[in-house]
Design an enzyme around this catalytic site. Structure first.
Site, short mmCIF file in Angstrom:
data_model
loop_
_atom_site.label_atom_id
_atom_site.label_comp_id
_atom_site.label_asym_id
_atom_site.label_seq_id
_atom_site.Cartn_x
_atom_site.Cartn_y
_atom_site.Cartn_z
N HIS A 133 -8.06 -4.25 -1.27
CA HIS A 133 -7.30 -4.32 -0.02
C HIS A 133 -6.31 -3.16 0.08
O HIS A 133 -6.32 -2.41 1.05
CB HIS A 133 -6.57 -5.67 0.06
CG HIS A 133 -5.74 -5.82 1.29
ND1 HIS A 133 -6.21 -6.44 2.43
CD2 HIS A 133 -4.49 -5.42 1.57
CE1 HIS A 133 -5.27 -6.40 3.35
NE2 HIS A 133 -4.21 -5.79 2.87
N GLU A 134 -5.48 -3.02 -0.95
CA GLU A 134 -4.42 -1.99 -0.86
C GLU A 134 -5.01 -0.59 -0.80
O GLU A 134 -4.50 0.27 -0.07
CB GLU A 134 -3.44 -2.12 -2.04
CG GLU A 134 -2.75 -3.49 -2.17
CD GLU A 134 -2.18 -4.05 -0.88
OE1 GLU A 134 -1.83 -3.27 0.03
OE2 GLU A 134 -2.10 -5.29 -0.77
N HIS A 191 -6.08 0.44 2.63
CA HIS A 191 -5.00 0.89 3.52
C HIS A 191 -4.83 2.41 3.49
O HIS A 191 -4.23 2.98 4.39
CB HIS A 191 -3.67 0.26 3.09
CG HIS A 191 -3.39 -1.09 3.68
ND1 HIS A 191 -3.41 -1.35 5.04
CD2 HIS A 191 -3.05 -2.27 3.10
CE1 HIS A 191 -3.10 -2.62 5.26
NE2 HIS A 191 -2.88 -3.20 4.10
N ASP A 241 9.20 -10.09 9.99
CA ASP A 241 9.01 -10.99 8.84
C ASP A 241 8.75 -12.42 9.29
O ASP A 241 8.02 -13.17 8.63
CB ASP A 241 10.25 -10.99 7.92
CG ASP A 241 10.29 -9.76 7.01
OD1 ASP A 241 9.26 -9.05 6.90
OD2 ASP A 241 11.36 -9.50 6.42
N GLU A 250 -3.83 -4.54 9.29
CA GLU A 250 -4.29 -5.58 8.35
C GLU A 250 -5.69 -6.11 8.64
O GLU A 250 -6.45 -6.35 7.70
CB GLU A 250 -3.27 -6.72 8.28
CG GLU A 250 -1.89 -6.30 7.78
CD GLU A 250 -1.89 -5.71 6.36
OE1 GLU A 250 -2.90 -5.86 5.64
OE2 GLU A 250 -0.88 -5.07 5.98
N GLU A 274 0.81 -1.22 0.00
CA GLU A 274 0.00 0.00 0.00
C GLU A 274 0.84 1.27 0.00
O GLU A 274 0.56 2.19 0.76
CB GLU A 274 -0.93 -0.03 1.21
CG GLU A 274 -0.24 0.02 2.59
CD GLU A 274 0.16 -1.33 3.17
OE1 GLU A 274 0.40 -2.28 2.39
OE2 GLU A 274 0.24 -1.42 4.41
N TYR A 327 -4.42 -10.67 9.89
CA TYR A 327 -5.42 -10.39 8.85
C TYR A 327 -6.76 -11.00 9.22
O TYR A 327 -7.80 -10.33 9.19
CB TYR A 327 -4.99 -11.00 7.50
CG TYR A 327 -3.79 -10.36 6.86
CD1 TYR A 327 -2.51 -10.61 7.34
CD2 TYR A 327 -3.93 -9.51 5.77
CE1 TYR A 327 -1.40 -10.03 6.74
CE2 TYR A 327 -2.82 -8.93 5.16
CZ TYR A 327 -1.56 -9.20 5.65
OH TYR A 327 -0.47 -8.62 5.07
N1 BES Z 1 1.03 -4.43 3.71
C1 BES Z 1 0.78 -5.71 3.18
C2 BES Z 1 2.02 -6.40 2.67
C3 BES Z 1 3.10 -6.55 3.71
C4 BES Z 1 2.82 -6.90 5.01
C5 BES Z 1 4.40 -6.35 3.33
C6 BES Z 1 3.84 -7.03 5.94
C7 BES Z 1 5.41 -6.48 4.26
C8 BES Z 1 5.14 -6.82 5.56
C9 BES Z 1 -0.27 -5.67 2.07
O1 BES Z 1 -1.25 -4.71 2.27
C10 BES Z 1 -0.96 -6.99 2.04
O2 BES Z 1 -1.53 -7.35 3.03
N2 BES Z 1 -0.94 -7.67 0.91
C11 BES Z 1 -1.64 -8.92 0.75
C12 BES Z 1 -2.91 -8.67 -0.04
C13 BES Z 1 -4.06 -9.56 0.33
C14 BES Z 1 -4.39 -9.58 1.80
C15 BES Z 1 -5.30 -9.15 -0.47
C16 BES Z 1 -0.69 -9.87 0.01
O3 BES Z 1 0.45 -9.48 -0.22
O4 BES Z 1 -1.07 -10.97 -0.30
ZN ZN Z 2 -2.55 -5.23 3.83
#
Ligand code: BES
Ligand code: ZN
Length: 617
Positions: free
Chosen positions: A298-299, A302, A378, A321, A274, A386
């Site tokens: 989703h994005e 955010h 990580d 999330e 996002e 989520y």
């Molecule tokens: N912000 C996250 C991606 C992220 C989280 C990157 C933690 C680094 C550390 C992003 O908004 C996300 O949740 N992406 C999901 C999308 C899905 C939930 C629709 C993905 O990457 O799958």
């Molecule tokens: Zn997210």
């Protein structure tokens, strides 16, 4: 206190950053200066602490006078994900409460910077120009620039980025211009300038450089990508403006001016990121039929939950999330129907069950609010924040009973905490204050708050989702599970003639939950009946390949290897490698495949795969 940052924002806090950097593809480094404008918050304080990771600090000076300042990078274990503290001694003139601190750091990133992926021309679609993109969330910003790398600190930023003349630079900000600069050699260079006027945390700073083109898809949106994919991207995301309007109806005005999308090369490790004004998305969402656009829903959600109202530390990640998934599914409910919302919630619950199972050796990470002292965010990443988070909000919405009222609550939450950061305690306090009448009437008396927020494993209860949309998938799954060998020839393409890609995803997800896994005779029959090998949709392919690998179907191993070499989205490659590694028949293949592909993966992906394949510790 943020357990994942060395900075001390209570003593001295950054307010604005100005980057002046050059992108050097041959050396794989970003080189330049960062000007930091900060405020000293204590008369006893004479230092500013910044997070760094593998950065080469060349000098630190007073931006106003040019006088050199004293600094030191504290020695640290070079493998620590937290990097090292850069301790800067402030001049005595700024050692006063409320005093402005204005300094400039000359620095260079390491070619191994975890936030930056450098792609050679061959790794791009066009194969003619190199490419670079950054991914700072959660704690990789410190490998791109010295910063208070905690989401609790929000700054505005501006930037001047110099790149090779034939390339385009984009950032998580509003572009304010670009011009060619003449160098002393023949190659031309171009300067791109940007401005982000809304204060954001360090993890939302982002940069991408490549041979990029754009197509306008809405009043405030364009899609960007290499030219080979830009038209399919424009088709896939054509409904972005509609989604933004729906989101504004739920969350309030969009404050970021533009909402552009950048489709990254296939090694992008996430589904989406996002980055403000410019969401990054994986090309694996380009299904050709707009069936995976919930990633965009989703994005863009955010833009409110995460980017406007931000988790105070990564321990409160669910506030980013969980809320965003909740809003994402509200949007899907509005764009389609309430059935669609429940459909996605049911899929999400399965992802939660899987995450809880995957964390059997680290059960503390299944808590909605985990303790991250000494833990790399990580490593803590999973579907738990989520799905447990969004399930909690769904459950509370059911208790309140009135959807409109719950949406008004959501608005109030955003209004209260916008431009700020929020902890779980603050969230709960605001919630119970907002709904104090209901609370007095005992509407929430059944809620096991501590169980939801701090308990391990699955939450205390499962919301009552409407299963009407998934019943056909569940029935077909049951039929396969129950089938004896003699009954296998009763399956035919007829079974799935009314299934869309969502149904297939749901059907395959259900089969994947089976223990012991579905056997090889059944997956072979399934291939004959449904020809699942032929599907291009990445979500379907991923689940189908997992099912075949788990069954030990050797003919399919090479297809799985192809899939993990064509794209590097962690959601897809990590489980597939783990499945290959778990099976004796494919363990050596998992290792040799990883060794040969490692140089092509993003640092974050390679690092996680090393842990998954026991190549670390
Ligand atoms: N912000 C996250 C991606 C992220 C989280 C990157 C933690 C680094 C550390 C992003 O908004 C996300 O949740 N992406 C999901 C999308 C899905 C939930 C629709 C993905 O990457 O799958
Ligand atoms: Zn997210």
């Amino acid at each position: 206190m943020d357990p994942n940052s060395f900075s001390e924002p209570d003593l001295c806090i950054c307010k604005h950053l100005h980057f002046n950097i050059e992108v050097l593809f041959e050396k794989k480094v970003l080189h330049g200066s960062l000007r930091l404008q900060a405020v000293n918050k204590s008369s006893n304080n004479n230092r500013l602490i910044l997070d760094t990771n593998k950065l080469k600090i060349l000098s630190v000076s007073d931006a106003k006078t040019g006088h050199h300042m004293q600094w030191e990078v504290q020695p640290m274990n070079s493998k620590s994900p937290f990097g090292s503290a850069l301790v800067i001694t402030l001049p005595s003139s700024s050692s006063r409460d409320g005093e402005a601190v204005d300094l400039e750091v000359l620095y260079e990133t390491s070619p191994e910077a975890s936030a930056v992926q450098w792609l050679a021309a061959e790794q791009t679609v066009g194969k003619t120009h190199p490419y670079l993109f950054t991914q700072c969330q959660a704690i990789h910003a410190r490998s791109m620039f010295p910063c208070q790398d905690t989401p609790s600190v929000k700054t505005t930023y501006s930037a001047e980025v110099i790149v090779p003349g034939e390339l385009t630079a984009l950032m998580s900000a509003i572009p304010t211009g670009n011009h060619v600069v003449s160098g002393n050699d023949k190659s031309s260079r171009k300067v791109f300038t940007f401005e982000q006027k809304v204060p954001i945390p360090s993890y939302l700073v982002a940069l991408a450089v490549g041979a990029l083109e754009s197509r306008q898809i809405g009043a405030r949106s364009s899609v960007w990508s290499e030219k080979e994919v830009v038209d399919s991207a424009a088709y896939e995301f054509a409904h972005t403006e509609d989604m933004l309007n729906v989101a504004e109806g739920i969350c309030g005005p969009y404050v970021w001016e533009k909402y552009d999308l950048l489709v990254l090369p296939p090694s992008f490790p996430y589904g989406g990121m996002e980055n403000p004004c410019l969401t990054f998305v994986t090309p694996t969402v380009l299904a050709g039929d707009r069936s995976l656009v919930n990633v965009v829903a989703h994005e863009l959600s955010h833009s409110w939950t995460g980017n406007l109202v931000t988790n105070h530390t990564w321990e409160h990640f669910w506030l980013n999330e969980g809320f965003t998934v909740f809003v994402e599914r509200k949007i899907m409910g509005r764009m389609f129907d309430e059935k669609m919302r429940h459909f996605h919630c049911i899929g999400g619950w399965k992802a939660l069950v899987n995450s809880v199972n995957d964390f059997k050796d680290a059960i503390h990470l299944t808590s909605l609010v985990p303790n991250l002292e000494g833990i790399d965010p990580d490593d803590a990443f999973s579907s738990v924040p989520y799905e447990k988070g969004s399930a909690l909000l769904f459950y509370l919405e059911c208790l309140v009973g009135d959807h409109d009222q719950f949406e008004l609550y959501l608005r109030s939450y955003i209004e209260t905490f916008k431009y700020k950061t929020v902890t779980t305690d603050q969230w709960k306090h605001h919630f119970l204050t907002y709904f104090h009448k209901q609370a007095e009437q005992g509407v929430f008396s059944e809620v096991d708050w501590d169980g939801w927020l701090f308990g391990h494993g699955l939450p205390p209860c499962k919301p009552a989702y409407n299963t009407a949309g998934v019943d056909a998938c569940t029935d077909l799954c049951q039929k396969w599970i129950a089938a004896s060998d003699e009954q296998l020839d009763s399956f035919s393409p007829e079974d799935i003639k009314d299934f869309n890609s969502h149904h297939l995803i749901e059907f395959l997800s259900l089969l994947l939950l089976e223990k012991p896994p579905v056997d090889i005779a059944k997956v072979k029959t399934m291939q004959c009946a449904y020809n699942l090998h032929s599907y291009k949709n990445a979500e379907i392919r991923f689940r189908w390949l997992r099912l075949c690998v788990k069954a030990g179907w050797e003919d399919v191993f090479s297809m799985a290897v192809t899939f993990v070499s064509e794209q590097g989205r962690m959601k897809f490659v990590r489980p597939l490698y783990r499945d290959l590694y778990a099976h004796e028949k494919s363990r050596a293949l998992a290792l040799s495949t990883f060794h040969s592909l490692k140089p092509l993966y993003h640092h974050i992906t390679a690092n996680m795969l090393e842990k998954d394949l026991d190549l670390r510790q």
